[in-house]
Design an enzyme around this catalytic site. Structure first.
Site, PDB file in Angstrom:
ATOM      1  N   LYS A 129      42.115  34.801  52.432  1.00 28.99           N
ATOM      2  CA  LYS A 129      41.904  35.334  51.076  1.00 28.99           C
ATOM      3  C   LYS A 129      40.421  35.265  50.759  1.00 28.99           C
ATOM      4  O   LYS A 129      39.701  34.481  51.360  1.00 28.99           O
ATOM      5  CB  LYS A 129      42.663  34.485  50.051  1.00 28.99           C
ATOM      6  N   ASP A 169      43.370  42.703  45.563  1.00 30.44           N
ATOM      7  CA  ASP A 169      44.119  41.729  44.752  1.00 30.44           C
ATOM      8  C   ASP A 169      43.657  42.023  43.322  1.00 30.44           C
ATOM      9  O   ASP A 169      43.178  43.142  43.058  1.00 30.44           O
ATOM     10  CB  ASP A 169      43.787  40.292  45.199  1.00 30.44           C
ATOM     11  N   ASN A 243      48.312  46.972  39.038  1.00 35.27           N
ATOM     12  CA  ASN A 243      49.070  47.663  40.077  1.00 35.27           C
ATOM     13  C   ASN A 243      50.492  47.096  40.280  1.00 35.27           C
ATOM     14  O   ASN A 243      51.467  47.861  40.373  1.00 35.27           O
ATOM     15  CB  ASN A 243      48.234  47.548  41.366  1.00 35.27           C
TER      16      ASN A 243
HETATM   17  N1  GLU Z   1      46.670  40.557  47.514  1.00 31.44           N
HETATM   18  C1  GLU Z   1      47.974  40.861  48.007  1.00 31.44           C
HETATM   19  C2  GLU Z   1      48.767  39.586  48.142  1.00 31.44           C
HETATM   20  O1  GLU Z   1      48.627  38.697  47.336  1.00 31.44           O
HETATM   21  C3  GLU Z   1      47.957  41.752  49.221  1.00 31.44           C
HETATM   22  C4  GLU Z   1      47.166  41.276  50.399  1.00 31.44           C
HETATM   23  C5  GLU Z   1      47.033  42.287  51.528  1.00 31.44           C
HETATM   24  O2  GLU Z   1      47.557  43.394  51.457  1.00 31.44           O
HETATM   25  O3  GLU Z   1      46.382  41.909  52.508  1.00 31.44           O
HETATM   26  O4  GLU Z   1      49.600  39.421  49.001  1.00 31.44           O
END
Ligand code: GLU
Length: 450
Positions: A129, A169, A243
């Site tokens: 992340k 995100d 989103n």
């Molecule tokens: N941010 C999204 C999550 O919390 C998607 C992450 C991604 O597609 O790599 O899972």
């Protein structure tokens, strides 16, 4: 030999003392650890290999300066992060969050959750992340572009299609991914597998935009099925209006639910007749505005500003989908929802429910879908985007949607099954933690001391 409880507690004490100031990270760790005691009873070799202590230490964290010029020509500086948490089962994978609240604790909690979530998808992706304390709100497109270019100038040293694949995100959507991708390409050449959530004209996947919200509703469908319930006529609160919230609302409405409220960080809209999705999309996706303006077009609805004790969770509803941010439902909110007869709570956001609130829901017999299972649809379709990029192909909306549905059903089944196998039938929190952990632990065990 120590007992499983002694082992888990001793690692937890160490994590607490090494990460004293990282509240959100400790919260995420504690919640997972609570579930894992029975796993170590069954697999004492994981104690021997000290899997837990290795798992809570990120493989790598990079933190960097992001200088950029605003529209007045002033120099601004933000802090960027990438946490490469675990590559046990695949390249690091997880989004980037741009929000003023981002700090190391936040990216670590998100990265830690991502390990288990990604494992649950059944796709070969590790956990990571990143993000920045940059606030896109109120910034011009040009400012966002300059920030993204500066951010990627450093980040590109650490990522790659088989190494680490970021995505969006909170605060990072199609616009930001476009700018980030452009800068990566300028520095490294065209490699479309380096980011997911891309635009459809340059390697993005159909259904990626909808995937997290749709996926949460597919997951909820299986939760409701288990109690012979469905969405028909169910009054539903969806918090947030980004989103995840928009596409959860879209799918909920399609399946017959009435979404009576959505929110942003300033307040919420309450519309008993059902939120008008077209207006919501216009405000959020086209105008990038605030939801307060919803009532200009729909005067029958009300706008309630939050902050003076007013909470979206005080509304009477059958279903609740927290799709905004971490810790948005506390004990008091959970109590209000329960008193108002909520039957299911499904986390579209990451860790939106405090530990005490989760316990309260479970004690009250409310169906509870934890984020790392229920919101895994986004990253699952990111993995499908990576597969399409590697195969130089593009699948149809229906194909990807169908695969998403199958993945969400599998996640539900494996979580429900793990809960049952480890003596906590019906507890999807424990089930998701265990099912996600087992695959990662097995991979770590197989790969030796790394
Ligand atoms: N941010 C999204 C999550 O919390 C998607 C992450 C991604 O597609 O790599 O899972």
């Amino acid at each position: 030999m120590v007992t499983s409880t002694e082992y888990v507690n001793s690692v937890l004490e160490k994590v607490k003392s090494y990460n004293r100031h990282e509240g959100e990270f400790l919260q995420a760790v504690e919640e997972v650890f609570e579930s894992l005691v029975p796993v170590f009873d069954k697999y004492p070799e994981y104690i021997e290999e000290n899997i837990l202590e290795r798992l809570v230490e990120p493989e790598r964290i990079v933190s960097f300066r992001v200088p950029w010029l605003d529209d007045q020509g002033q120099v601004q500086v933000n802090r960027g992060y990438r946490v490469q948490f675990s590559s046990a089962i695949g390249p690091y994978k997880g989004g980037l969050r741009f929000h003023p609240s981002v700090n190391q604790s936040i990216v670590k909690f998100l990265g830690f959750e991502q390990i288990f979530k990604n494992s649950l998808t059944g796709q070969p992706i590790g956990g990571g992340k990143g993000g920045s304390n940059f606030d896109p709100k109120g910034k011009s497109d040009r400012e966002v572009m300059r920030f993204c270019q500066s951010f990627m100038t450093e980040l590109q040293k650490h990522i790659g299609p088989d190494l680490d694949v970021p995505a969006g995100d909170i605060g990072v959507g199609g616009r930001e991914i476009g700018y980030l991708f452009g800068q990566y390409k300028r520095l490294n050449g065209y490699q479309n597998g380096v980011l997911t959530g891309k635009g459809l004209t340059y390697g993005g996947s159909l259904t990626r935009t909808e995937a997290t919200g749709y996926g949460a509703v597919y997951f909820a469908k299986h939760m409701l099925d288990s109690k012979n319930e469905d969405f028909q006529g169910k009054k539903t609160i969806v918090s947030g209006s980004g989103n995840v919230a928009i596409y959860a609302t879209e799918k909920l409405q399609e399946l017959g639910a009435t979404v009576i409220a959505v929110s942003d960080s300033s307040g919420y809209i309450h519309d008993e007749n059902g939120i008008d999705l077209k207006t919501l999309k216009q405000i959020k996706e086209v105008e990038r505005g605030r939801i307060e303006s919803y009532i200009e077009k729909h005067p029958q609805a009300s706008y309630i500003a939050t902050g003076n004790g007013q909470s979206i969770w005080s509304l009477k509803a059958d279903l609740a989908f927290p799709c905004a941010t971490q810790n948005e439902i506390d004990y008091k909110d959970a109590q209000m929802l329960i008193d108002n007869g909520v039957i299911a709570v499904v986390e579209g956001a990451n860790m939106p429910t405090t530990v005490k609130a989760v316990d309260l829901f479970l004690e009250a017999g409310v169906l509870f879908g934890p984020g790392k299972a229920a919101n895994a649809g986004g990253v699952a379709v990111s993995a499908l985007e990576m597969a399409q990029n590697s195969g130089r192909s593009a699948w149809t909306f229906e194909e990807v949607d169908q695969k998403l549905h199958e993945i969400m059903e599998n996640i539900y089944q494996s979580s429900a099954q793990a809960a049952k196998e480890f003596g906590q039938e019906g507890n999807l929190v424990v089930g998701a933690n265990i099912a996600g952990f087992l695959k990662v632990a097995e991979a770590m065990y197989a790969q030796g001391l790394v």
